[in-house]
Design a protein around this motif. Structure first.
Motif, short mmCIF file in Angstrom:
data_model
loop_
_atom_site.label_atom_id
_atom_site.label_comp_id
_atom_site.label_asym_id
_atom_site.label_seq_id
_atom_site.Cartn_x
_atom_site.Cartn_y
_atom_site.Cartn_z
N ASN A 30 0.83 -1.21 0.00
CA ASN A 30 0.00 0.00 0.00
C ASN A 30 0.86 1.26 0.00
O ASN A 30 0.49 2.26 -0.61
CB ASN A 30 -0.96 -0.01 1.19
CG ASN A 30 -2.19 -0.83 0.90
OD1 ASN A 30 -3.12 -0.34 0.29
ND2 ASN A 30 -2.17 -2.09 1.29
N HIS A 31 2.00 1.21 0.66
CA HIS A 31 2.89 2.37 0.62
C HIS A 31 3.52 2.56 -0.76
O HIS A 31 3.81 3.68 -1.16
CB HIS A 31 3.95 2.29 1.72
CG HIS A 31 3.40 2.61 3.08
ND1 HIS A 31 2.86 3.84 3.39
CD2 HIS A 31 3.27 1.87 4.19
CE1 HIS A 31 2.44 3.84 4.63
NE2 HIS A 31 2.67 2.65 5.14
N TYR A 32 3.71 1.47 -1.49
CA TYR A 32 4.17 1.61 -2.87
C TYR A 32 3.11 2.32 -3.72
O TYR A 32 3.44 3.09 -4.62
CB TYR A 32 4.51 0.25 -3.49
CG TYR A 32 5.91 -0.21 -3.18
CD1 TYR A 32 7.02 0.57 -3.54
CD2 TYR A 32 6.15 -1.42 -2.56
CE1 TYR A 32 8.31 0.15 -3.26
CE2 TYR A 32 7.43 -1.85 -2.27
CZ TYR A 32 8.51 -1.06 -2.63
OH TYR A 32 9.78 -1.47 -2.35
N VAL A 33 1.83 2.06 -3.44
CA VAL A 33 0.76 2.78 -4.14
C VAL A 33 0.87 4.28 -3.85
O VAL A 33 0.74 5.11 -4.74
CB VAL A 33 -0.63 2.24 -3.73
CG1 VAL A 33 -1.75 3.13 -4.25
CG2 VAL A 33 -0.81 0.81 -4.21
N VAL A 34 1.15 4.61 -2.59
CA VAL A 34 1.33 6.01 -2.21
C VAL A 34 2.48 6.61 -3.00
O VAL A 34 2.36 7.69 -3.58
CB VAL A 34 1.59 6.15 -0.69
CG1 VAL A 34 1.97 7.58 -0.33
CG2 VAL A 34 0.36 5.72 0.10
N PHE A 35 3.60 5.91 -3.05
CA PHE A 35 4.77 6.43 -3.75
C PHE A 35 4.51 6.60 -5.25
O PHE A 35 4.82 7.65 -5.83
CB PHE A 35 5.97 5.50 -3.53
CG PHE A 35 7.17 5.88 -4.33
CD1 PHE A 35 7.82 7.09 -4.11
CD2 PHE A 35 7.65 5.06 -5.33
CE1 PHE A 35 8.91 7.46 -4.86
CE2 PHE A 35 8.75 5.42 -6.09
CZ PHE A 35 9.39 6.63 -5.85
N ASP A 36 3.94 5.58 -5.89
CA ASP A 36 3.66 5.68 -7.32
C ASP A 36 2.67 6.80 -7.64
O ASP A 36 2.81 7.52 -8.63
CB ASP A 36 3.12 4.36 -7.86
CG ASP A 36 4.20 3.30 -7.99
OD1 ASP A 36 5.40 3.67 -8.04
OD2 ASP A 36 3.86 2.10 -8.02
N THR A 37 1.67 6.95 -6.79
CA THR A 37 0.68 8.00 -7.00
C THR A 37 1.30 9.38 -6.82
O THR A 37 0.98 10.33 -7.55
CB THR A 37 -0.53 7.81 -6.07
OG1 THR A 37 -1.02 6.47 -6.24
CG2 THR A 37 -1.63 8.79 -6.37
N LEU A 56 -6.15 12.59 -7.34
CA LEU A 56 -5.31 11.48 -6.87
C LEU A 56 -4.92 11.60 -5.40
O LEU A 56 -4.41 10.64 -4.81
CB LEU A 56 -4.05 11.37 -7.73
CG LEU A 56 -4.28 10.89 -9.17
CD1 LEU A 56 -2.97 10.91 -9.93
CD2 LEU A 56 -4.90 9.51 -9.19
N LEU A 57 -5.18 12.75 -4.79
CA LEU A 57 -4.86 12.91 -3.38
C LEU A 57 -5.65 11.92 -2.52
O LEU A 57 -5.15 11.41 -1.52
CB LEU A 57 -5.11 14.35 -2.93
CG LEU A 57 -4.15 15.39 -3.49
CD1 LEU A 57 -4.59 16.78 -3.09
CD2 LEU A 57 -2.72 15.11 -3.06
N ARG A 58 -6.87 11.65 -2.93
CA ARG A 58 -7.68 10.68 -2.17
C ARG A 58 -7.07 9.29 -2.24
O ARG A 58 -7.10 8.53 -1.27
CB ARG A 58 -9.12 10.67 -2.67
CG ARG A 58 -9.96 9.71 -1.86
CD ARG A 58 -11.42 9.83 -2.17
NE ARG A 58 -12.13 8.85 -1.35
CZ ARG A 58 -13.35 9.02 -0.94
NH1 ARG A 58 -13.99 10.12 -1.22
NH2 ARG A 58 -13.94 8.10 -0.22
N VAL A 59 -6.52 8.93 -3.40
CA VAL A 59 -5.86 7.63 -3.54
C VAL A 59 -4.71 7.52 -2.55
O VAL A 59 -4.55 6.49 -1.87
CB VAL A 59 -5.35 7.42 -4.99
CG1 VAL A 59 -4.53 6.14 -5.11
CG2 VAL A 59 -6.52 7.42 -5.97
N GLU A 62 -6.20 7.18 1.06
CA GLU A 62 -6.79 5.88 1.34
C GLU A 62 -5.74 4.78 1.41
O GLU A 62 -5.82 3.89 2.27
CB GLU A 62 -7.86 5.55 0.30
CG GLU A 62 -9.10 6.41 0.47
CD GLU A 62 -10.20 6.09 -0.51
OE1 GLU A 62 -10.04 5.15 -1.34
OE2 GLU A 62 -11.24 6.76 -0.46
N ALA A 63 -4.75 4.83 0.53
CA ALA A 63 -3.69 3.81 0.57
C ALA A 63 -2.87 3.93 1.86
O ALA A 63 -2.48 2.92 2.45
CB ALA A 63 -2.79 3.93 -0.65
N ASN A 64 -2.62 5.16 2.29
CA ASN A 64 -1.87 5.36 3.52
C ASN A 64 -2.66 4.89 4.74
O ASN A 64 -2.12 4.21 5.62
CB ASN A 64 -1.49 6.83 3.67
CG ASN A 64 -0.51 7.05 4.79
OD1 ASN A 64 0.43 6.29 4.97
ND2 ASN A 64 -0.72 8.10 5.55
#
Length: 107
Positions: A30-37, A56-59, A62-64
């Motif tokens: 999930n933190h990788y999702v944060v980084f990629d986003t 994309l801030l919501r993504v 939510e991932a965090n």
């Protein structure tokens, strides 16, 4: 497009392997999702697409939150369900306390 922060992080992570528990691996994903986003937001802002970047801030949020929940709150049963992609939505005391703490720390 240049993204010096993203490029530096990728350089540091290149070839890195992580062998953790199921809990740690799901949180890390999930933190990788944060980084990629974050990298996508950086590029969108650079291109002048601020509205798309804001969406994309919501993504990221939510991932965090999900990564924090997995790492600090999820029960073993919920981790098993997560592996099967069948998490039951139940509010547990740890999650409630985490959300309450997050809300209080914003004041």
């Amino acid at each position: 497009m240049e993204n010096p922060i993203g490029e530096k992080v990728l350089e540091l992570l290149d070839g890195t392997t992580f062998k953790g528990s199921i809990r740690e691996n799901f949180a890390l994903m999930n933190h990788y999702v944060v980084f990629d986003t974050q990298r996508a937001i950086y590029d969108l802002v650079d291109l002048g697409h601020v509205g798309s970047a804001k969406a994309l801030l919501r993504v990221i949020f939510e991932a965090n939150v999900k990564a924090t929940w997995i790492y600090q709150c999820a029960s073993e049963k919920q981790l098993e369900q997560l592996q099967k992609d069948a998490v039951k939505s139940t509010v547990n005391k740890k999650l409630f306390n985490l959300v309450r703490w997050l809300m209080m720390s914003r004041k």
